[in-house]
Design an enzyme around this catalytic site. Structure first.
Site, PDB file in Angstrom:
ATOM      1  N   GLU A  98      71.344   1.195   4.604  1.00  0.00           N
ATOM      2  CA  GLU A  98      72.682   1.221   5.303  1.00  0.00           C
ATOM      3  C   GLU A  98      72.123   1.991   6.831  1.00  0.00           C
ATOM      4  OE1 GLU A  98      75.687   3.388   3.502  1.00  0.00           O
ATOM      5  OE2 GLU A  98      75.074   2.670   1.579  1.00  0.00           O
ATOM      6  N   LYS A 128      72.321   4.199   9.552  1.00  0.00           N
ATOM      7  CA  LYS A 128      72.716   5.860   9.391  1.00  0.00           C
ATOM      8  C   LYS A 128      73.409   5.916  10.891  1.00  0.00           C
ATOM      9  CE  LYS A 128      71.385  10.455   8.228  1.00  0.00           C
ATOM     10  NZ  LYS A 128      72.083  11.135   9.502  1.00  0.00           N
ATOM     11  N   ASP A 180      75.346   7.530  13.892  1.00  0.00           N
ATOM     12  CA  ASP A 180      75.082   8.909  14.486  1.00  0.00           C
ATOM     13  C   ASP A 180      76.576   9.514  14.961  1.00  0.00           C
ATOM     14  OD1 ASP A 180      74.074  11.217  15.432  1.00  0.00           O
ATOM     15  OD2 ASP A 180      73.033  10.182  16.948  1.00  0.00           O
ATOM     16  N   TYR A 212      81.467   4.194   4.044  1.00  0.00           N
ATOM     17  CA  TYR A 212      80.336   3.958   3.181  1.00  0.00           C
ATOM     18  C   TYR A 212      80.136   4.687   1.897  1.00  0.00           C
ATOM     19  CZ  TYR A 212      78.885   8.345   5.778  1.00  0.00           C
ATOM     20  OH  TYR A 212      78.867   9.371   6.671  1.00  0.00           O
ATOM     21  N   LYS A 251      64.521   8.413   9.080  1.00  0.00           N
ATOM     22  CA  LYS A 251      64.823   8.623  10.599  1.00  0.00           C
ATOM     23  C   LYS A 251      63.986   7.704  11.389  1.00  0.00           C
ATOM     24  CE  LYS A 251      67.725  11.597  11.222  1.00  0.00           C
ATOM     25  NZ  LYS A 251      67.829  13.283  10.875  1.00  0.00           N
ATOM     26  N   CYS A 284      49.285  44.079  16.096  1.00  0.00           N
ATOM     27  CA  CYS A 284      50.531  43.478  16.384  1.00  0.00           C
ATOM     28  C   CYS A 284      50.968  44.131  17.681  1.00  0.00           C
ATOM     29  CB  CYS A 284      51.529  44.204  15.126  1.00  0.00           C
ATOM     30  SG  CYS A 284      53.147  43.827  15.386  1.00  0.00           S
ATOM     31  N   CYS A 317      54.139  46.696  17.172  1.00  0.00           N
ATOM     32  CA  CYS A 317      54.055  48.118  16.718  1.00  0.00           C
ATOM     33  C   CYS A 317      52.619  48.541  16.884  1.00  0.00           C
ATOM     34  CB  CYS A 317      54.590  48.051  15.338  1.00  0.00           C
ATOM     35  SG  CYS A 317      53.178  47.567  14.152  1.00  0.00           S
ATOM     36  N   CYS A 356      50.882  41.398  10.589  1.00  0.00           N
ATOM     37  CA  CYS A 356      51.018  42.756  10.779  1.00  0.00           C
ATOM     38  C   CYS A 356      50.910  43.702   9.625  1.00  0.00           C
ATOM     39  CB  CYS A 356      52.388  43.063  11.942  1.00  0.00           C
ATOM     40  SG  CYS A 356      52.757  44.893  11.885  1.00  0.00           S
ATOM     41  N   CYS A 366      57.066  48.621  11.495  1.00  0.00           N
ATOM     42  CA  CYS A 366      57.127  47.742  12.705  1.00  0.00           C
ATOM     43  C   CYS A 366      58.393  47.611  13.049  1.00  0.00           C
ATOM     44  CB  CYS A 366      56.159  46.580  12.194  1.00  0.00           C
ATOM     45  SG  CYS A 366      56.161  45.350  13.523  1.00  0.00           S
TER      46      CYS A 366
HETATM   47  S1  IVH Z   1      75.858   8.811   2.568  1.00  0.00           S
HETATM   48  C1  IVH Z   1      75.420  11.888  -0.621  1.00  0.00           C
HETATM   49  N1  IVH Z   1      75.439   6.756   4.419  1.00  0.00           N
HETATM   50  O1  IVH Z   1      74.231  11.132   7.389  1.00  0.00           O
HETATM   51  C2  IVH Z   1      75.197  11.062   0.398  1.00  0.00           C
HETATM   52  N2  IVH Z   1      75.728   8.949   5.223  1.00  0.00           N
HETATM   53  O2  IVH Z   1      72.447  13.161   6.161  1.00  0.00           O
HETATM   54  C3  IVH Z   1      76.255  11.207   1.646  1.00  0.00           C
HETATM   55  N3  IVH Z   1      75.595   9.132   7.620  1.00  0.00           N
HETATM   56  O3  IVH Z   1      76.580  13.691   6.482  1.00  0.00           O
HETATM   57  C4  IVH Z   1      76.051  10.439   2.811  1.00  0.00           C
HETATM   58  N4  IVH Z   1      75.626   7.095   8.009  1.00  0.00           N
HETATM   59  O4  IVH Z   1      77.423  12.067   8.078  1.00  0.00           O
HETATM   60  C5  IVH Z   1      75.724   8.096   4.006  1.00  0.00           C
HETATM   61  N5  IVH Z   1      75.413   4.978   5.856  1.00  0.00           N
HETATM   62  C6  IVH Z   1      75.698   6.316   5.506  1.00  0.00           C
HETATM   63  C7  IVH Z   1      75.709   7.203   6.600  1.00  0.00           C
HETATM   64  C8  IVH Z   1      75.674   8.608   6.273  1.00  0.00           C
HETATM   65  C9  IVH Z   1      75.460   8.242   8.631  1.00  0.00           C
HETATM   66  C10 IVH Z   1      75.664  10.561   7.703  1.00  0.00           C
HETATM   67  C11 IVH Z   1      76.584  11.336   7.155  1.00  0.00           C
HETATM   68  C12 IVH Z   1      76.135  12.591   6.503  1.00  0.00           C
HETATM   69  C13 IVH Z   1      74.563  12.456   6.867  1.00  0.00           C
HETATM   70  C14 IVH Z   1      73.687  12.787   5.874  1.00  0.00           C
END
Ligand code: IVH
Length: 695
Positions: free
Chosen positions: A122, A124, A126, A233, A321, A415, A418, A433, A439
């Protein structure tokens, strides 16, 4: 305006007071009244000047300094909502090789090396995560993530999001909590900033900040004016789970009317995962919203349940990432920071530079060998990189830009704080140190650690205040924190009524009575503390929160732990799964050092350390028991068995001793099984073990 270096102390102090006042007024105008009276540039200039003066006069930093204030001042006024199930975060990786490791570790845990496991990939998003609760199909409340345990009540704000269904079709579970991400589309973000420029309002740095600033509004009418979108999600509490895979969950979400990202995709192989990541990377810039990577989740919920969780993250999901952001800047200076355990860390002061939306002005240089290896000199132009939340790093020097007067850095042998010898052990990269608590830097860092979030969590004792109090002799040791109120000479309206007795923080630190009262209240509130926090707060080398928790679980009381450690009774200690010999050594040494013994004694005069009560299943036959596994298990992997035992409240040890309650014996078990028989410890077959967990 005078240059900061030309300011006298008095002038600096007065200007800081003025700046605090001006910035607070601007914040109120902006956040509370939604009517900024300064342009962004003017506001930034004030903040910048404040930072500069504070850097030059660190002991003048005010308790109400604008540099300590985060974002919206109104945040504390939201009601809190406790999450029934914590909102967790995800582990981060940055390369396909690490994703491959993740897939391997999942398979190893489940013992399915040769088989394929499906993953849901999925984008991610932002933005910021939300939880929306429905009862009998009606939206009843919404919350932000907060710290994952408790979030803010944003029910009214969420209602203004057109994409969030307020009523669900017949047949949904009675209780249903849907979680996802609220975001601002790139085009809506640009339009908002354009409008705000025209009306001289605040410009947001990126869509994420804009989304956060828009959703976390005390006045939901402001949220309604901003265009916010969402993707759903995952779920929190549900009364009846009507799906068996993440893919089926997405189908349900779509049926119920939630927006589901069309780029979510099931991948069957690592090859598909890699292709998908490449594809997403390619289309990233054209997507109408910001993403910062791809999340992979084991598709099957049965497998997810078997995999379970680590401390803060699931074992069944990970975030892949996008590569770190880089930028070029100059090294103005290299200085040495002395840590809590005396480690000398070189830090580069940089010409401030924007790296992927964040202003970076320092980077860690790790240690002396790193500086040599990369040949980093003061005056060099370097590539700095920021990845996730980690401290920015210097990747390489641009030799083509090296000025003739670039200065190589001489790593100090003493150090800098100190003057004690700084020595480097044979096989260590770090120079330390030898000053111990004499210190000042080490002493200060230990206090900072002691009051930090995962330790005593004393709000009001931030780094700058600790520094100032230490330098003034007000707090020299952690225990001094708890005598502060008494030594202050009481709290009264007439600050001068006490003659010269007492500290009079109100006068000395220039705080208001309210700040002083708040500080004392915060300290009093921490006079009872949980065992894991207390152990962590002590700052034992190598002992982080997770190890502190293990120690608490295994010893139950501080007295039991201290008793064993002072007698150098290590059998139980090193038998704990997760505590190795070297760490064990550090722990024992710590408890036997005289100044630590004194400090602990003093602390315990003022605070009460709670005994550890295991909140995990304490009604099971395994709760509180110590279990050792040996031999090959047939129905599950060793890792899975350990996690299962822990879930039912057992401690897992690596070796058999008189403290062991059960030894679970698989096939081809060797010496541990024999030892169990010798010591008369109860042995269980794998089936018996499983039966216990099911009972
Ligand atoms: S699942 C236990 N799915 O990423 C899993 N998170 O680092 C819970 N986020 O706090 C998160 N897209 O704000 C999940 N497709 C996605 C996501 C997602 C963005 C964010 C979310 C979470 C953070 C985790």
């Amino acid at each position: 305006m005078k240059e900061v270096k030309d300011l006298s102390r008095k002038e600096a102090e007065m200007e800081l007071a003025l700046l605090a006042q001006k910035i607070a007024a601007a914040d109120t105008a902006y956040y509370q009244n939604d009517a900024p009276d300064l342009t962004d540039a003017e506001y930034d200039a004030l903040k910048h000047r404040n930072t500069e003066i504070e850097a030059e006069f660190p002991d003048l930093v005010r308790i109400d300094s604008p540099s300590k204030r985060i974002g919206a001042a109104v945040q504390s006024k939201f009601n809190k909502i406790e999450h029934k199930f914590p909102m967790l975060s995800l582990g981060d990786v940055f390369s396909i090789a690490e994703v491959a490791d993740f897939v391997m570790s999942v398979k190893r845990f489940l013992n399915v090396a040769g088989e394929t496991i499906d993953f849901m990939a999925e984008p991610k998003i932002d933005g910021l995560s939300f939880a929306a609760r429905y009862e009998n199909g009606f939206f009843i409340s919404g919350a932000t993530r907060g710290d994952g345990i408790v979030g803010e009540d944003i029910t009214e704000n969420l209602k203004t999001l057109k994409q969030l269904p307020l009523k669900l079709p017949i047949g949904v579970p009675e209780v249903l909590e849907i979680r996802g991400e609220v975001y601002m589309a790139k085009s809506d973000f640009l339009a908002l900033n354009e409008r705000n420029t025209a009306s001289k309002k605040k410009i947001f740095a990126n869509p994420r900040n804009a989304a956060a600033g828009s959703l976390r509004q005390l006045d939901p009418r402001i949220t309604a004016e901003r265009k916010l979108s969402l993707w759903a999600y995952t779920w929190g509490e549900v009364s009846e789970r009507q799906w068996n895979t993440q893919a089926e969950f997405f189908e349900k979400l779509a049926e119920w009317g939630f927006p589901v990202n069309p780029l979510n995709k099931v991948c069957h192989t690592l090859g598909e995962i890699e292709d998908n990541f490449k594809h997403i990377t390619e289309i990233r810039a054209e997507l109408p919203y910001d993403i910062d990577g791809v999340v992979y989740k084991v598709n099957s919920l049965d497998l997810q349940n078997r995999l379970g969780f680590l401390t803060r993250t699931p074992r069944w999901a990970i975030a892949h990432k996008f590569p770190a952001e880089q930028a070029l800047t100059r090294i103005d200076n290299i200085r040495i920071q002395v840590g809590r355990t005396g480690a000398l860390t070189p830090v580069a002061d940089l010409e401030p530079i924007n790296v992927g939306g964040v202003l970076v002005s320092h980077a860690t240089l790790h240690n002396e060998d790193e500086i040599k290896r990369k040949d980093i000199r003061i005056g060099d132009t370097v590539v700095v990189q920021r990845a996730g939340d980690v401290i920015p790093q210097v990747v390489e020097v641009r030799l083509d830009k090296r000025p003739a007067n670039a200065v190589p850095f001489e790593f100090p042998q003493v150090c800098p704080e100190c003057g004690a010898h700084a020595i480097r052990e044979e096989d260590e990269a770090i120079r330390r140190c030898t000053g111990g608590l004499t210190c000042p830097a080490q002493a200060k860092e230990r206090i900072k650690h002691f009051v930090s979030k995962d330790a005593f969590d004393i709000v009001g004792l931030g780094d700058k205040v600790v520094e100032a109090f230490y330098n003034d002799g007000i707090i020299k040791h952690p225990a001094d924190i708890f005598t502060l109120e008494e030594r202050n000479g009481g709290v009264g309206d007439d600050l001068f009524a006490f003659g010269d007795e007492g500290l009079h923080l109100e006068r000395r630190a220039g705080w208001g009575k309210l700040s002083v009262d708040n500080l004392f209240a915060a300290i009093r509130a921490r006079q009872t503390i949980s065992l894991p926090r207390f152990i962590y707060a002590l700052g034992i080398p190598q002992v982080g929160s997770a190890t502190a928790l293990l120690l608490a679980q295994n010893y139950g009381t501080f007295d039991a732990l201290q008793h064993d450690m002072m007698l150098r009774e290590t059998a139980k200690l090193v038998a704990i799964d997760g505590i190795g010999g070297e760490m064990g050594n550090d722990i024992v040494e710590f408890f036997n050092e005289q100044h630590n013994i004194n400090e602990i004694d003093k602390l315990r005069q003022y605070i009460k350390v709670e005994n550890y009560v295991d909140e995990r299943r304490n009604d099971s036959a395994l709760s509180g028991k110590t279990v050792v596994f040996t031999g090959t298990l047939e129905k599950m992997t060793r890792a899975e068995a350990k996690a299962l035992a822990q879930k039912f409240g057992a401690k897992v040890a690596g070796s058999v001793s008189s403290h062991t309650d059960y030894v679970v014996v698989g096939t081809d078990a060797g010496s541990k099984a024999r030892k169990a028989v010798e010591l008369g410890i109860k042995t269980l077959s794998e089936t018996e073990f499983i039966t216990i967990t099911e009972s």
